[in-house]
Design a protein around this motif. Structure first.
Motif, PDB file in Angstrom:
ATOM      1  N   VAL A   1       0.864  -1.401   0.316  1.00 24.55           N
ATOM      2  CA  VAL A   1      -0.095  -0.291  -0.167  1.00 24.55           C
ATOM      3  C   VAL A   1       0.676   1.655   0.365  1.00 24.55           C
ATOM      4  N   ASP A   2       1.728   1.611   0.356  1.00 23.32           N
ATOM      5  CA  ASP A   2       2.771   2.360   1.163  1.00 23.32           C
ATOM      6  C   ASP A   2       3.518   3.049  -0.602  1.00 23.32           C
ATOM      7  N   GLU A   3       4.106   1.570  -0.973  1.00 23.42           N
ATOM      8  CA  GLU A   3       3.992   1.432  -3.085  1.00 23.42           C
ATOM      9  C   GLU A   3       2.880   2.140  -3.572  1.00 23.42           C
ATOM     10  N   LEU A   4       1.980   1.740  -2.773  1.00 20.38           N
ATOM     11  CA  LEU A   4       1.203   2.286  -4.023  1.00 20.38           C
ATOM     12  C   LEU A   4       0.516   4.389  -3.637  1.00 20.38           C
ATOM     13  N   ARG A   5       0.993   4.647  -2.846  1.00 15.85           N
ATOM     14  CA  ARG A   5       1.352   5.208  -2.168  1.00 15.85           C
ATOM     15  C   ARG A   5       1.516   6.849  -3.091  1.00 15.85           C
ATOM     16  N   ARG A   6       2.843   6.027  -3.004  1.00 13.68           N
ATOM     17  CA  ARG A   6       4.396   6.811  -3.053  1.00 13.68           C
ATOM     18  C   ARG A   6       4.078   7.431  -5.101  1.00 13.68           C
ATOM     19  N   GLY A   7       3.487   6.105  -5.589  1.00 11.10           N
ATOM     20  CA  GLY A   7       2.688   6.335  -7.302  1.00 11.10           C
ATOM     21  C   GLY A   7       2.061   7.052  -7.315  1.00 11.10           C
ATOM     22  N   ILE A   8       0.948   7.202  -6.222  1.00 14.22           N
ATOM     23  CA  ILE A   8      -0.234   8.133  -6.260  1.00 14.22           C
ATOM     24  C   ILE A   8      -0.011   9.855  -6.450  1.00 14.22           C
ATOM     25  N   GLU A   9       1.102   9.348  -5.176  1.00 13.88           N
ATOM     26  CA  GLU A   9       1.672  11.268  -4.581  1.00 13.88           C
ATOM     27  C   GLU A   9       2.793  11.457  -5.479  1.00 13.88           C
ATOM     28  N   ALA A  10       2.735  10.838  -6.255  1.00 14.85           N
ATOM     29  CA  ALA A  10       4.256  11.665  -7.280  1.00 14.85           C
ATOM     30  C   ALA A  10       3.726  12.729  -8.746  1.00 14.85           C
ATOM     31  N   ILE A  11       1.992  11.886  -8.484  1.00 14.59           N
ATOM     32  CA  ILE A  11       1.082  12.128  -9.944  1.00 14.59           C
ATOM     33  C   ILE A  11       1.886  14.037  -9.700  1.00 14.59           C
ATOM     34  N   PRO A  12       1.997  14.647 -11.287  1.00 15.74           N
ATOM     35  CA  PRO A  12       2.028  15.714 -10.475  1.00 15.74           C
ATOM     36  C   PRO A  12       0.685  17.193 -10.441  1.00 15.74           C
ATOM     37  N   GLU A  13       0.626  17.970 -10.029  1.00 22.98           N
ATOM     38  CA  GLU A  13      -1.000  18.207  -9.463  1.00 22.98           C
ATOM     39  C   GLU A  13      -2.088  18.508 -10.577  1.00 22.98           C
ATOM     40  N   ALA A  14      -1.376  19.108 -11.185  1.00 21.42           N
ATOM     41  CA  ALA A  14      -2.492  19.029 -12.937  1.00 21.42           C
ATOM     42  C   ALA A  14      -3.190  17.492 -13.359  1.00 21.42           C
ATOM     43  N   GLU A  15      -1.975  16.897 -13.143  1.00 21.28           N
ATOM     44  CA  GLU A  15      -2.751  15.413 -13.791  1.00 21.28           C
ATOM     45  C   GLU A  15      -3.529  14.956 -12.604  1.00 21.28           C
ATOM     46  N   TYR A  16      -2.988  14.770 -11.441  1.00 23.08           N
ATOM     47  CA  TYR A  16      -3.723  14.506  -9.939  1.00 23.08           C
ATOM     48  C   TYR A  16      -4.982  14.945 -10.378  1.00 23.08           C
TER      49      TYR A  16
ATOM     50  N   ALA B   1      -6.716  15.731 -12.876  1.00 24.74           N
ATOM     51  CA  ALA B   1      -7.758  15.628 -13.876  1.00 24.74           C
ATOM     52  C   ALA B   1      -8.127  14.330 -13.718  1.00 24.74           C
ATOM     53  N   LEU B   2      -7.332  13.623 -13.773  1.00 22.76           N
ATOM     54  CA  LEU B   2      -7.281  11.943 -13.876  1.00 22.76           C
ATOM     55  C   LEU B   2      -8.165  11.522 -12.953  1.00 22.76           C
ATOM     56  N   GLY B   3      -9.954  10.645 -13.020  1.00 21.77           N
ATOM     57  CA  GLY B   3     -10.427   9.918 -11.778  1.00 21.77           C
ATOM     58  C   GLY B   3      -9.588   8.788 -10.732  1.00 21.77           C
ATOM     59  N   TYR B   4     -10.176   8.736  -9.492  1.00 24.94           N
ATOM     60  CA  TYR B   4      -9.360   7.898  -9.189  1.00 24.94           C
ATOM     61  C   TYR B   4      -8.695   6.824  -9.124  1.00 24.94           C
ATOM     62  N   TYR B   5      -9.299   5.747  -9.874  1.00 23.63           N
ATOM     63  CA  TYR B   5      -8.787   3.932 -10.087  1.00 23.63           C
ATOM     64  C   TYR B   5      -7.290   4.984 -11.637  1.00 23.63           C
ATOM     65  N   GLU B   6      -7.957   5.769 -12.527  1.00 18.77           N
ATOM     66  CA  GLU B   6      -6.780   5.927 -13.316  1.00 18.77           C
ATOM     67  C   GLU B   6      -5.555   6.364 -12.226  1.00 18.77           C
ATOM     68  N   ARG B   7      -5.806   7.412 -11.079  1.00 12.43           N
ATOM     69  CA  ARG B   7      -4.467   7.339 -10.477  1.00 12.43           C
ATOM     70  C   ARG B   7      -3.764   6.389  -9.840  1.00 12.43           C
ATOM     71  N   TRP B   8      -5.143   5.175  -9.101  1.00  8.17           N
ATOM     72  CA  TRP B   8      -4.345   3.850  -9.649  1.00  8.17           C
ATOM     73  C   TRP B   8      -3.463   3.343 -10.198  1.00  8.17           C
ATOM     74  N   LEU B   9      -3.945   2.806 -11.374  1.00  6.49           N
ATOM     75  CA  LEU B   9      -3.202   2.428 -11.850  1.00  6.49           C
ATOM     76  C   LEU B   9      -1.909   2.875 -13.048  1.00  6.49           C
ATOM     77  N   ARG B  10      -2.245   4.722 -12.380  1.00  8.41           N
ATOM     78  CA  ARG B  10      -0.485   4.619 -12.708  1.00  8.41           C
ATOM     79  C   ARG B  10       0.386   4.314 -12.177  1.00  8.41           C
ATOM     80  N   SER B  11      -0.071   4.458 -10.682  1.00  7.97           N
ATOM     81  CA  SER B  11       0.805   3.883 -10.033  1.00  7.97           C
ATOM     82  C   SER B  11       1.610   2.389 -10.167  1.00  7.97           C
ATOM     83  N   ILE B  12       0.156   1.903  -9.829  1.00  8.64           N
ATOM     84  CA  ILE B  12       1.125   0.100 -10.276  1.00  8.64           C
ATOM     85  C   ILE B  12       1.479  -0.206 -11.606  1.00  8.64           C
ATOM     86  N   SER B  13       0.919   0.192 -12.553  1.00  9.52           N
ATOM     87  CA  SER B  13       1.497  -0.184 -13.628  1.00  9.52           C
ATOM     88  C   SER B  13       2.967   0.614 -13.537  1.00  9.52           C
TER      89      SER B  13
END
Lengths: 194, 98
Positions: free
Chosen positions: B53-68, B70-82
Motif C-alpha cells: 500500500v505504501d508503494e501504491l501511495r508513493r506512486g499516486i502522490e508523485a503524480i504532478p498536481e494538474a494531472e492528479y 484531472a485523473l479519476g481515482y482509479y486512473e491514478r491507481w493505474l498510473r501508480s501500479i503500472s
C-alpha cells in the motif's frame, strides 16, 4: 457520477493486463474472483456489528476495545487488513471519519468507499467545515454536541458506532441493522427509527 | 529565512482552500468495471508480494498536481501500479506504450 475513465487510461489498463497475463503474473480467473470477493463486502457487515453492539454489552465492549477482533467475531477475515478502530458516539460527542490524504476506509466491513468519500471536496472540507458537510446530508447536530473528525490512514481504519435511536425498543438485531446505513457508519448521517 | 509555512503536498487535501466552496457530490455508485478491475489487480499484486500500500501511495502522490486533479481515482491507481511493475521489472515499459 464519477467521470468515466479517459480512453488513454482504458488502453493503458488493457496493455497492462495483457502484459501481466502474457508473463503469467495473473490470470483472468483470478481477476474475476477478486472482483467477486471485493463486491461481497458491504456496509451490511458493519451494520450487523453495530446492531449487535446495541443489544449485547459484552460485544459492545469488544467492538470499542478491538474493532478487528469484533469484526473477526462477526465472521469477517481481517487477515492482512490494517487494524479497525471504532468510535463511540454519545449525547455529547459525534464522530466523522475522513481520509484527507486519499481514501483509507474499513473496506472489510464497509465494502468499497463511495465516490464522495474519495472526492477532493469531502477530503478538504470534512476537517475545515465539518458541520457544513454534515448539513449537505441533512444532518444537523445540536450546538452542545462536540464534533470530532478522525482521519483514517493507511495504517489504521475507523468506523463509527452511532447511538441507538429512540423508538427502537424491542427491535430484533436484523431490524436494528436495517437502519444503520453506510453514511451512519462514516458519520455523515444518523440512524433513524422512522 | 522565511517563516512561511511550506505549501502542502498535492494529495494533502485536509482543509485545502481551493475546495472550500465545493459541495460534496453525493455519488453513491459503486466503481465501474474499469475501477473494479484496477482495484482487483492491486489486491492480487499485493497478495503476491509484488507491491505494498505504501508503494501504491508513493506512486499516486508523485503524480504532478494538474494531472492528479484531472485523473479519476482509479486512473491514478493505474498510473501508480503500472509504473511500480515497470520499476520492478515485472512488465516492460515498451509493453505499456501505445
Amino acid at each position: 457520477m464519477a467521470a468515466p475513465p479517459r480512453p488513454d487510461s482504458v488502453a493503458l489498463l488493457d496493455r497492462f493486463v495483457a502484459a501481466l497475463l502474457a508473463r503469467g503474473v495473473v490470470t483472468e480467473a483470478e481477476i474475476a474472483e477478486q472482483v467477486a470477493r471485493t463486491d461481497a463486502a458491504s456496509p451490511e457487515i458493519g451494520a450487523r456489528m453495530v446492531a449487535r453492539a446495541w443489544t449485547d454489552p459484552a460485544y459492545r465492549e469488544l467492538l470499542l476495545r478491538d474493532g478487528s477482533a469484533a469484526a473477526e467475531a462477526a465472521g469477517v477475515s481481517m487477515a492482512g487488513m490494517p487494524p479497525l478502530g471504532v468510535l463511540e458516539d454519545t449525547d455529547r460527542v459525534h464522530h466523522l471519519v475522513v481520509c484527507t490524504l486519499c481514501s483509507c476506509y474499513p473496506r472489510a466491513v464497509l465494502g468499497y468507499p463511495p465516490h464522495w468519500y474519495k472526492s477532493s471536496a469531502y477530503r478538504a472540507r470534512a476537517v475545515r467545515d465539518p458541520r457544513g458537510v454534515l448539513a449537505e446530508w441533512g444532518t444537523v447536530l445540536p450546538d452542545h454536541v462536540e464534533l470530532r473528525v478522525v482521519d483514517s490512514t493507511a495504517d489504521y481504519r475507523w468506523m463509527v458506532l452511532p447511538q441507538r435511536p429512540a423508538g427502537t425498543e424491542g427491535w430484533d438485531a436484523a431490524r436494528l441493522a436495517s437502519i444503520v446505513t453506510r453514511d451512519a457508519l462514516v458519520g455523515v448521517a444518523l440512524p433513524k427509527a422512522g | 529565512m522565511s517563516d512561511a509555512t511550506p505549501a502542502p503536498a498535492t494529495h494533502d487535501l485536509g482543509g485545502a482552500p481551493r475546495f472550500r466552496c465545493t459541495p460534496v457530490e453525493p455519488d453513491d455508485a459503486p466503481p465501474d468495471a474499469f475501477g473494479k478491475r484496477v482495484d482487483a489487480l492491486r489486491q492480487i499484486l499485493a497478495r503476491k508480494g509484488l507491491m505494498s500500500v505504501d508503494e501504491l501511495r508513493r506512486g499516486i502522490e508523485a503524480i504532478p498536481e494538474a494531472e492528479y486533479h484531472a485523473l479519476g481515482y482509479y486512473e491514478r491507481w493505474l498510473r501508480s501500479i503500472s509504473g511500480l511493475m515497470v520499476e520492478k521489472g515485472v512488465v516492460a515499459a515498451e509493453e505499456l506504450r501505445p
